[in-house]
Motif scaffolding. Structure first.
Motif, PDB file in Angstrom:
ATOM      1  N   VAL A  51       0.837  -1.199   0.000  1.00  0.00           N
ATOM      2  CA  VAL A  51       0.000   0.000   0.000  1.00  0.00           C
ATOM      3  C   VAL A  51       0.872   1.249   0.000  1.00  0.00           C
ATOM      4  O   VAL A  51       1.780   1.382   0.829  1.00  0.00           O
ATOM      5  N   ALA A  52       0.584   2.165  -0.929  1.00  0.00           N
ATOM      6  CA  ALA A  52       1.273   3.456  -0.987  1.00  0.00           C
ATOM      7  C   ALA A  52       0.325   4.546  -0.492  1.00  0.00           C
ATOM      8  O   ALA A  52      -0.795   4.678  -0.992  1.00  0.00           O
ATOM      9  N   HIS A 150      14.255  -0.979  -6.932  1.00  0.00           N
ATOM     10  CA  HIS A 150      14.784  -2.342  -6.806  1.00  0.00           C
ATOM     11  C   HIS A 150      14.655  -2.829  -5.364  1.00  0.00           C
ATOM     12  O   HIS A 150      14.287  -3.992  -5.118  1.00  0.00           O
ATOM     13  N   LEU A 151      14.949  -1.954  -4.410  1.00  0.00           N
ATOM     14  CA  LEU A 151      14.805  -2.319  -3.000  1.00  0.00           C
ATOM     15  C   LEU A 151      13.356  -2.669  -2.679  1.00  0.00           C
ATOM     16  O   LEU A 151      13.074  -3.679  -2.014  1.00  0.00           O
ATOM     17  N   LEU A 152      12.420  -1.842  -3.156  1.00  0.00           N
ATOM     18  CA  LEU A 152      11.002  -2.110  -2.905  1.00  0.00           C
ATOM     19  C   LEU A 152      10.573  -3.429  -3.538  1.00  0.00           C
ATOM     20  O   LEU A 152       9.819  -4.206  -2.934  1.00  0.00           O
ATOM     21  N   MET A 174       7.478   2.321  -9.384  1.00  0.00           N
ATOM     22  CA  MET A 174       7.260   1.282 -10.389  1.00  0.00           C
ATOM     23  C   MET A 174       7.761  -0.073  -9.903  1.00  0.00           C
ATOM     24  O   MET A 174       8.502  -0.174  -8.931  1.00  0.00           O
ATOM     25  N   HIS A 175       7.317  -1.118 -10.622  1.00  0.00           N
ATOM     26  CA  HIS A 175       7.806  -2.493 -10.478  1.00  0.00           C
ATOM     27  C   HIS A 175       7.325  -3.190  -9.209  1.00  0.00           C
ATOM     28  O   HIS A 175       7.845  -4.250  -8.850  1.00  0.00           O
ATOM     29  N   VAL A 176       6.351  -2.611  -8.523  1.00  0.00           N
ATOM     30  CA  VAL A 176       5.719  -3.266  -7.378  1.00  0.00           C
ATOM     31  C   VAL A 176       4.242  -3.445  -7.708  1.00  0.00           C
ATOM     32  O   VAL A 176       3.598  -2.522  -8.214  1.00  0.00           O
ATOM     33  N   ALA A 177       3.707  -4.624  -7.428  1.00  0.00           N
ATOM     34  CA  ALA A 177       2.282  -4.881  -7.677  1.00  0.00           C
ATOM     35  C   ALA A 177       1.478  -4.322  -6.501  1.00  0.00           C
ATOM     36  O   ALA A 177       1.095  -5.053  -5.578  1.00  0.00           O
ATOM     37  N   TRP A 178       1.235  -3.019  -6.535  1.00  0.00           N
ATOM     38  CA  TRP A 178       0.494  -2.369  -5.452  1.00  0.00           C
ATOM     39  C   TRP A 178      -0.924  -2.933  -5.378  1.00  0.00           C
ATOM     40  O   TRP A 178      -1.571  -3.156  -6.391  1.00  0.00           O
TER      41      TRP A 178
END
Length: 371
Positions: A51-52, A150-152, A174-178
């Motif tokens: 969650v953002a 990349h860390l996330l 980007m690159h995280v399935a929120w």
């Protein structure tokens, strides 16, 4: 920095210190039940949630995150495995890794022959479950975009770890399935919630308190600072000072703390690499701040054409400002700014005369076209 989950490296037991507990939840907190319920529902029913919490500075993102971490349902599920890391003073992904080690109670011993990143990954592989909040992520994300994402991505690869981040702006890394449905960017408080906040600090409010709360568009940080000032002077006197001095009223002794200085909080948005040297975008914001109602979306093309010679990036500047949550789109189709931002821009980035003259010409043309 490179993080990768390796199955071939043995889990070396790290040295340990005490696990850092999250800071306490805010004692004065109103008007965010919908946002809290949304996040709790995602965490409980869409595990592992990612969650953002998005929005402008001073809107209360950290308060929301801490309230979630201390929510009874979250405490029941995660008990002592609730973690909070502030990225406010960290400018590298490697620095966040070290902060995470401290938070998890891990001590990196170079003599063991493994990197801090691997100590962290080994620990996360063995963690039975937990919820982690990375607060003020924009400080790091603006400087090291790829390394941060990349860390996330690596943290999100651990299915037993629930991940929360707070960041200024309206865009998720980007690159995280929120997890869906997304939590919308946080907006100012309702008038009722702003007055509840005022009353929790000052006990009662009056007509001048209401004027002050309206004057700062119910921005939580500004409401809190004004209410604290009203403890030592009347709301009437405070309103008279506000009419004359605007944001100067909110200056405190702790001038370099974003939580006690509204101008410093706003200024942080202009120090990042996305805006630091972007004169055109700041001037675009100055134009919008000159318009009492804001800029109607149907007239963006008109303004872009009128300013094409001096501000050729007008359209992309508005998109950038929206991405940074320095402007927002209202339900009635206007691009607007919150009152504290308007006063800050008019004081520190006044519109140059040649752009002001062009603005007057635009409205003369609009008036002639109407009549």
């Amino acid at each position: 920095m490179h993080l990768s989950v390796s199955c071939g490296i043995p889990l070396i037991a790290p040295c340990r210190s005490s696990v850092k507990l999250p800071p306490p939840s805010p004692g004065i907190f109103y008007g965010r039940a919908r946002e809290i319920d949304h996040i709790i529902d995602l965490v409980l029913h869409k595990s592992p949630a990612r969650v953002a919490i998005l929005g402008p500075g001073g809107i209360g993102k950290t308060s929301i995150a801490l309230t979630v971490l201390h929510h009874p349902d979250i405490q029941t599920i995660y008990t002592h495995r609730r973690f909070f890391v502030s990225c406010e003073t960290v400018t590298t992904a490697d620095g966040v890794v070290l902060e995470l080690l401290t938070t998890f109670g891990l001590i990196h011993d170079p003599q063991q022959g493994i990197l801090p990143q691997q100590v962290l990954l080994n620990h996360l592989q063995s963690l039975p479950g937990g919820i982690l909040c990375l607060d003020n992520l924009e400080t790091l994300w603006d400087v090291e975009t790829r390394a941060t994402e990349h860390l996330l991505t690596t943290l999100a690869s651990f299915s037993q770890l629930t991940l929360l981040v707070t960041t200024r702006g309206s865009r998720r890394p980007m690159h995280v399935a929120w997890t869906r449905p997304f939590l919308a960017p946080i907006m100012p408080l309702s008038l009722d919630a702003a007055l509840q906040t005022w009353d929790a600090i000052c006990e009662v409010h009056n007509e001048y308190s209401i004027k002050l709360v309206h004057a700062v568009d119910c921005l939580p940080l500004a409401v809190t600072l004004l209410a604290n000032l009203a403890e030592s002077e009347s709301s009437k006197m405070l309103w008279e000072r506000w009419e004359h001095d605007k944001l100067e009223v909110l200056h405190t002794q702790d001038s370099d703390n974003r939580l006690s200085n509204i101008e410093f909080s706003i200024e942080l948005s202009f120090r990042g690499p996305k805006l630091k040297d972007d004169v055109q975008t700041v001037q675009c914001l100055s134009i919008i701040c000159m318009l009492p109602q804001g800029l109607h979306e149907s007239r963006i093309s008109l303004f872009a054409d009128a300013y094409s010679q001096v501000l050729p990036k007008f359209r992309s500047s508005i998109a950038l400002l929206q991405g940074l949550c320095l402007v927002y789109s209202s339900d009635d189709g206007f691009v607007r700014v919150l009152s504290p931002m308007r006063h800050y821009i008019q004081a520190h980035h006044p519109l140059p005369d040649h752009l002001l003259s062009q603005l007057a010409n635009i409205y003369c043309d609009i008036s002639l076209a109407v009549h």
